[in-house]
Design a protein around this motif. Sequence first.
Motif, PDB file in Angstrom:
ATOM      1  N   ALA A 436       0.833  -1.212   0.000  1.00 16.30           N
ATOM      2  CA  ALA A 436       0.000   0.000   0.000  1.00 16.30           C
ATOM      3  C   ALA A 436       0.864   1.256   0.000  1.00 16.30           C
ATOM      4  CB  ALA A 436      -0.914  -0.016   1.222  1.00 16.30           C
ATOM      5  N   GLU A 437       2.015   1.162   0.649  1.00 15.78           N
ATOM      6  CA  GLU A 437       2.876   2.348   0.750  1.00 15.78           C
ATOM      7  C   GLU A 437       3.865   2.490  -0.398  1.00 15.78           C
ATOM      8  OE1 GLU A 437       4.881   2.632   4.462  1.00 15.78           O
ATOM      9  OE2 GLU A 437       3.010   2.514   5.625  1.00 15.78           O
ATOM     10  N   GLN A 438       4.177   1.393  -1.018  1.00 12.82           N
ATOM     11  CA  GLN A 438       5.138   1.351  -2.126  1.00 12.82           C
ATOM     12  C   GLN A 438       6.460   2.059  -1.835  1.00 12.82           C
ATOM     13  OE1 GLN A 438       3.655   1.989  -6.024  1.00 12.82           O
ATOM     14  NE2 GLN A 438       2.173   0.353  -5.761  1.00 12.82           N
ATOM     15  N   PRO A 439       7.170   1.669  -0.771  1.00  9.46           N
ATOM     16  CA  PRO A 439       8.463   2.309  -0.502  1.00  9.46           C
ATOM     17  C   PRO A 439       9.512   1.862  -1.532  1.00  9.46           C
ATOM     18  CG  PRO A 439       8.129   0.467   0.979  1.00  9.46           C
ATOM     19  CD  PRO A 439       6.878   0.580   0.173  1.00  9.46           C
ATOM     20  N   LYS A 440      10.589   2.642  -1.635  1.00 15.79           N
ATOM     21  CA  LYS A 440      11.646   2.336  -2.599  1.00 15.79           C
ATOM     22  C   LYS A 440      12.405   1.085  -2.170  1.00 15.79           C
ATOM     23  CE  LYS A 440      15.337   4.669  -4.307  1.00 15.79           C
ATOM     24  NZ  LYS A 440      16.375   5.458  -3.759  1.00 15.79           N
ATOM     25  N   GLU A 441      12.577   0.944  -0.855  1.00 21.26           N
ATOM     26  CA  GLU A 441      13.312  -0.225  -0.357  1.00 21.26           C
ATOM     27  C   GLU A 441      12.680  -0.741   0.924  1.00 21.26           C
ATOM     28  OE1 GLU A 441      17.230   1.475  -0.106  1.00 21.26           O
ATOM     29  OE2 GLU A 441      16.816   2.462   1.800  1.00 21.26           O
ATOM     30  N   VAL A 442      12.825  -2.044   1.148  1.00 21.20           N
ATOM     31  CA  VAL A 442      12.286  -2.687   2.345  1.00 21.20           C
ATOM     32  C   VAL A 442      13.411  -3.531   2.938  1.00 21.20           C
ATOM     33  CG1 VAL A 442      10.526  -4.229   3.275  1.00 21.20           C
ATOM     34  CG2 VAL A 442      10.051  -2.909   1.202  1.00 21.20           C
ATOM     35  N   THR A 443      13.638  -3.389   4.246  1.00 26.96           N
ATOM     36  CA  THR A 443      14.704  -4.167   4.857  1.00 26.96           C
ATOM     37  C   THR A 443      14.115  -5.381   5.584  1.00 26.96           C
ATOM     38  OG1 THR A 443      15.874  -2.125   5.216  1.00 26.96           O
ATOM     39  CG2 THR A 443      16.707  -4.026   6.371  1.00 26.96           C
ATOM     40  N   ALA A 444      14.685  -6.539   5.322  1.00 28.23           N
ATOM     41  CA  ALA A 444      14.266  -7.743   6.041  1.00 28.23           C
ATOM     42  C   ALA A 444      15.373  -8.122   7.014  1.00 28.23           C
ATOM     43  CB  ALA A 444      14.018  -8.882   5.058  1.00 28.23           C
ATOM     44  N   PHE A 445      14.995  -8.333   8.277  1.00 23.09           N
ATOM     45  CA  PHE A 445      15.964  -8.779   9.272  1.00 23.09           C
ATOM     46  C   PHE A 445      15.782 -10.285   9.396  1.00 23.09           C
ATOM     47  CE2 PHE A 445      17.228  -9.305  13.878  1.00 23.09           C
ATOM     48  CZ  PHE A 445      18.585  -9.131  13.632  1.00 23.09           C
ATOM     49  N   CYS A 446      16.871 -11.012   9.185  1.00 27.85           N
ATOM     50  CA  CYS A 446      16.753 -12.457   9.006  1.00 27.85           C
ATOM     51  C   CYS A 446      17.791 -13.210   9.822  1.00 27.85           C
ATOM     52  CB  CYS A 446      16.977 -12.823   7.535  1.00 27.85           C
ATOM     53  SG  CYS A 446      15.806 -12.034   6.452  1.00 27.85           S
ATOM     54  N   ARG A 447      17.596 -14.514   9.860  1.00 23.74           N
ATOM     55  CA  ARG A 447      18.575 -15.386  10.488  1.00 23.74           C
ATOM     56  C   ARG A 447      18.990 -16.437   9.460  1.00 23.74           C
ATOM     57  NH1 ARG A 447      20.126 -17.569  15.524  1.00 23.74           N
ATOM     58  NH2 ARG A 447      19.179 -15.739  16.431  1.00 23.74           N
ATOM     59  N   ALA A 448      20.299 -16.568   9.281  1.00 24.56           N
ATOM     60  CA  ALA A 448      20.826 -17.614   8.406  1.00 24.56           C
ATOM     61  C   ALA A 448      21.800 -18.413   9.258  1.00 24.56           C
ATOM     62  CB  ALA A 448      21.528 -17.014   7.200  1.00 24.56           C
ATOM     63  N   GLY A 449      21.500 -19.670   9.508  1.00 22.87           N
ATOM     64  CA  GLY A 449      22.326 -20.443  10.429  1.00 22.87           C
ATOM     65  C   GLY A 449      22.163 -19.853  11.819  1.00 22.87           C
ATOM     66  N   SER A 450      23.273 -19.625  12.512  1.00 19.99           N
ATOM     67  CA  SER A 450      23.138 -19.090  13.862  1.00 19.99           C
ATOM     68  C   SER A 450      23.282 -17.575  13.880  1.00 19.99           C
ATOM     69  CB  SER A 450      24.176 -19.730  14.784  1.00 19.99           C
ATOM     70  OG  SER A 450      25.469 -19.421  14.322  1.00 19.99           O
ATOM     71  N   ALA A 451      23.560 -16.965  12.735  1.00 20.74           N
ATOM     72  CA  ALA A 451      23.807 -15.528  12.713  1.00 20.74           C
ATOM     73  C   ALA A 451      22.636 -14.765  12.110  1.00 20.74           C
ATOM     74  CB  ALA A 451      25.072 -15.233  11.916  1.00 20.74           C
ATOM     75  N   THR A 452      22.513 -13.513  12.522  1.00 23.09           N
ATOM     76  CA  THR A 452      21.455 -12.674  11.968  1.00 23.09           C
ATOM     77  C   THR A 452      22.050 -11.647  11.023  1.00 23.09           C
ATOM     78  OG1 THR A 452      21.653 -11.214  13.880  1.00 23.09           O
ATOM     79  CG2 THR A 452      19.958 -12.908  13.983  1.00 23.09           C
ATOM     80  N   GLY A 453      21.219 -11.039  10.212  1.00 22.58           N
ATOM     81  CA  GLY A 453      21.694 -10.003   9.301  1.00 22.58           C
ATOM     82  C   GLY A 453      20.535  -9.416   8.508  1.00 22.58           C
ATOM     83  N   PHE A 454      20.876  -8.411   7.693  1.00 22.97           N
ATOM     84  CA  PHE A 454      19.854  -7.691   6.941  1.00 22.97           C
ATOM     85  C   PHE A 454      19.912  -8.013   5.451  1.00 22.97           C
ATOM     86  CE2 PHE A 454      20.380  -5.251  10.772  1.00 22.97           C
ATOM     87  CZ  PHE A 454      19.090  -4.851  11.076  1.00 22.97           C
ATOM     88  N   PHE A 455      18.757  -7.984   4.833  1.00 23.95           N
ATOM     89  CA  PHE A 455      18.649  -8.084   3.385  1.00 23.95           C
ATOM     90  C   PHE A 455      17.787  -6.907   2.931  1.00 23.95           C
ATOM     91  CE2 PHE A 455      19.552 -12.327   4.801  1.00 23.95           C
ATOM     92  CZ  PHE A 455      20.395 -12.849   3.827  1.00 23.95           C
ATOM     93  N   ARG A 456      18.253  -6.225   1.899  1.00 25.49           N
ATOM     94  CA  ARG A 456      17.493  -5.063   1.430  1.00 25.49           C
ATOM     95  C   ARG A 456      16.782  -5.401   0.128  1.00 25.49           C
ATOM     96  NH1 ARG A 456      18.960  -0.432  -1.537  1.00 25.49           N
ATOM     97  NH2 ARG A 456      21.068  -1.282  -1.642  1.00 25.49           N
ATOM     98  N   LEU A 457      15.470  -5.306   0.162  1.00 26.07           N
ATOM     99  CA  LEU A 457      14.683  -5.627  -1.026  1.00 26.07           C
ATOM    100  C   LEU A 457      14.307  -4.340  -1.734  1.00 26.07           C
ATOM    101  CD1 LEU A 457      13.394  -7.653   1.508  1.00 26.07           C
ATOM    102  CD2 LEU A 457      12.667  -8.764  -0.583  1.00 26.07           C
ATOM    103  N   GLU A 458      14.422  -4.382  -3.052  1.00 21.69           N
ATOM    104  CA  GLU A 458      14.025  -3.213  -3.844  1.00 21.69           C
ATOM    105  C   GLU A 458      12.889  -3.631  -4.774  1.00 21.69           C
ATOM    106  OE1 GLU A 458      17.757  -0.607  -4.810  1.00 21.69           O
ATOM    107  OE2 GLU A 458      18.335  -2.712  -4.916  1.00 21.69           O
ATOM    108  N   PRO A 459      11.641  -3.494  -4.296  1.00 22.55           N
ATOM    109  CA  PRO A 459      10.504  -3.959  -5.107  1.00 22.55           C
ATOM    110  C   PRO A 459      10.375  -3.121  -6.380  1.00 22.55           C
ATOM    111  CG  PRO A 459       9.812  -3.347  -2.864  1.00 22.55           C
ATOM    112  CD  PRO A 459      11.198  -2.850  -3.048  1.00 22.55           C
ATOM    113  N   ARG A 460       9.943  -3.778  -7.431  1.00 25.44           N
ATOM    114  CA  ARG A 460       9.671  -3.050  -8.690  1.00 25.44           C
ATOM    115  C   ARG A 460       8.171  -2.810  -8.732  1.00 25.44           C
ATOM    116  NH1 ARG A 460      13.716  -7.127 -10.786  1.00 25.44           N
ATOM    117  NH2 ARG A 460      11.940  -8.521 -10.848  1.00 25.44           N
ATOM    118  N   TRP A 461       7.762  -1.614  -8.372  1.00 26.82           N
ATOM    119  CA  TRP A 461       6.311  -1.329  -8.293  1.00 26.82           C
ATOM    120  C   TRP A 461       5.726  -1.130  -9.673  1.00 26.82           C
ATOM    121  CZ3 TRP A 461       4.821  -2.763  -3.824  1.00 26.82           C
ATOM    122  CH2 TRP A 461       5.648  -2.587  -2.708  1.00 26.82           C
TER     123      TRP A 461
END
Lengths: 461, 461
Positions: A436-461
């Motif tokens: 609904a907001e259509q931001p330029k980028e969306v950050t996902a905070f995730c866990r891969a294995g035992s460590a955490t980190g960020f992934f930045r998604l850039e949706p194509r609206w």
Amino acid sequence: MLSSVLGTVLVLAQTCLAQTGDGFTQETIAQVHARLQPAICVITYTSEVSNPQSGESTKRGGNALGLLVSPTGLLMAPGHMQVENSEPFNITVAVGQGDEEKEYVAKLLKKPDDVNVCLLQLESETPLRGLPYARFTSGVELEVGTPLMVVGVLSEPLDFARGIFTCRVGAILDKPRTTYCIDRAVRFGFVGGPVADAQGRVIGVVGFDLAVSEGGDLYVRSGHPLVYQTSLFKKYIDTPPGERIAPSDEEHAWLGVFTQPLSDDLAEYWGLKHNGGIVISTLVPGAPAEQVGLRRGDVITNFAGTPIRAKQDREVRGFTKLVREAGIGKAVTIKLLRDGKPMEVEVTLGSRPKSARDAGEYEDPLFGITVREITTDVRILLNLADDVQGVIVRRVKSGGTAALAGLRPGIIVMNLGDFPITSLDDFRQAVGKIAAEQPKEVTAFCRAGSATGFFRLEPRW
Amino acid sequence: MRKAMWSLLVLTALLTSGCVTTGGASQSAVLRAKARVAPALVHIRPVKEVFSRGRREEVQIVGSGFIISADGYVVTNEHVAGQSKFVRCVLYNREVVDAEVVGTDPYTDLAVLKLTTDADDLPFCRLGRSDNLEAGQTVLAMGSPHGLARSVSLGIVSVTDRYLEDRGDQMVSPFNTWIQTDAAINPGNSGGPLVNLKGEVIGVNARMLSGAQNVGFAIPIDIAKEVIDEIIAEGRVTRSWIGETLQSMRAKTDDPTQKGVVVADVDPLSSGYEAGLRAGDVMLSVNGIPTNARFEEGLPAVRKLIADIPVGAEIPVRVLRGNEEIELKVTTAERSALKGSQAELPQWGFTAVNLTPAVARRAQLSSTNGILVTGSQMGGIAYNAGLKKGDIILRVDDIEIENLAHFDRVYGALVRSKKPRVLLDVKHGALTRFVLVKQNGNLEENAAQSASSDEGDGHAE
């Protein structure tokens, strides 16, 4: 004197000429082949194999030998068609060969849990009758060296031609029940094929492993083909089981422990006089066993009135089955040894938590991602702490927003944008609000294995 | 050997033609640079400890190095000289001299050796600077590609500050970026010098992209100098950390006005976590020094900034959490070794390492107590008891194991006492189990038992 000896030699020589090396006349072999081959059919199916770790599933086609065991279209097939994490569907069965060949759709019936075969029923708009089928003979006892014949199908490039081979009983196992081993390797298309003796009586089918409840896959590793005697599956032919119930609808009782058998060595180490038992090696946090205070190292000697005498790993399966079928919500008494002293505990069995196979999924076309809820089995498999919440990535669409951001199967999404994710619903709602907001980028905070980190998604609206 | 010679010829041909097109690098400049460094070139043949399949073995490998002082200090890679019991060096004049390992630093992949010689007039290299390099400038790589000593190859700097991606949760080079060069670098070049046309060492060749053409990487000499000095002075490199795993700002947002670096993860057993540092924080400054890393190339400098702070210092760390800027007081702790020290336990036939915080965390342990099994020899006592790679031994009989040295003492006493049965408490993934080790059991009996024991992690109920 000399002439009588010669005579014997001649007779022997003649017998040898008339028989094959395995003790059958060519005529007998031809007769058995001709009589049994119409009952042999070819099953074609698709199976979906899911990997509980990554959550990925792959589909592949398969073939198996089917053996008609009734004139109304009851079919037996090798047990490997239907195993844990692999569900066959789109099942068709080709009965007869060449111009006579007719294709049927078949439905899978409930898999017996004491013999590793699958049962199927051919479907037809008009009632089926008069189909060719194999008639079994019960109660034939074999000895080591008894010659046998097996009928089966050749491979697909050879048009699944029906074949026969001869062999002998190579060994007889007496545990957990009398089982005959075939003395040679069996090609894949002969697994599930009927086994006939010198009189042409069908005394069983070729199988590989015992049923899971009997210790199962131990025999797969041995690579030795077995004969499942008629007596094992006669009851299923007489009264075919109902249609298989999808695993998601099937509920099992649950104690929430991982166990190992009380080997004689462990018993001796702990100074226990008891002969066999089940040692609790891991407790699932929050499960019924933990709630009533069962501990690691407790030795279960009696479950709901049934004595437990497991000494070897495969005997643990019997206990597993006992618990599974004891009834959800039922209070049972467990007798155990703790630090060598007998105790009794009453525990109300829970229901087995949903497994990854039955977990809910959400496919999001916007980011090109499919996520799945985190089930207890995945939590144990990935060794996730209780406070790890989120959804697990099952698939990403190649070239999609999620894939370009570097998300891959197995990663746990804990936050999407500003939204904490603890369920599929959270994820669905978060995506909705983001869309609904259509931001330029969306950050996902995730866990891969035992460590955490960020992934930045850039949706194509 | 024949094949190796042939590939050398092909290589030479390519490099010769490359020489002509290496813009402006006159033949005489190349010859001068080579002449300055060549006499200090060392061909290194360490005998290393290798642990595989539960056994400790020794193998000889080949690498390169260069003398940096008249009394015989030699620089090479950690992956060349680490875990070596014995190092033999061949100098440029083909004199063979043994060397001692002064110290190693796995984080930067550097090692310092000292030639065992009384000479104080050895030829040595001049170390240059790596902060003023330019992509396109001519460089020479020298060393022993594929064991072929005294080899020189020519190329240019391709990129001055290449960041090599982390592999899983393992950082390839936390504290430095890399000089990428197209001067041919092959296995065996490791530890050799990358040289500018002034005949100064500007990098230590260490890596190549296999399957690619002339994509090699060298450790910049500026960071190498600091590490070399510390190893010579202290025998090791001490670094601080506060439990941080960092990501570039870009992992969260592409907004160029956003300063700082992203805290992707904080180890729960670290001083940073204790002080309140959390995953998701944006770190703005440490000890008053801004920590900006918009791109990942900026990450090594920030990590090094923290690493260079003395261990045990209380430092202010400013972070942005949401929209709030807060200052945390964090006491730095010593960064643990990248690799745990490994040992073979020959009587039981297995190898083990100390737990690193990363391993402990993956296993969901609250401390680094215990040891990690890295392999077990088939047919050995440990193997027959069912001990396998990845198991973590937490207790032996009633003794909680602290670390490898502690285990070794307990184990030594058990081996001497020939206690017939020893019980281990073992964790693997989320599951724990009991492992009974039979010290006196004859091999056949043990083998029979292991044949019936499951290789899985236990039985789920």
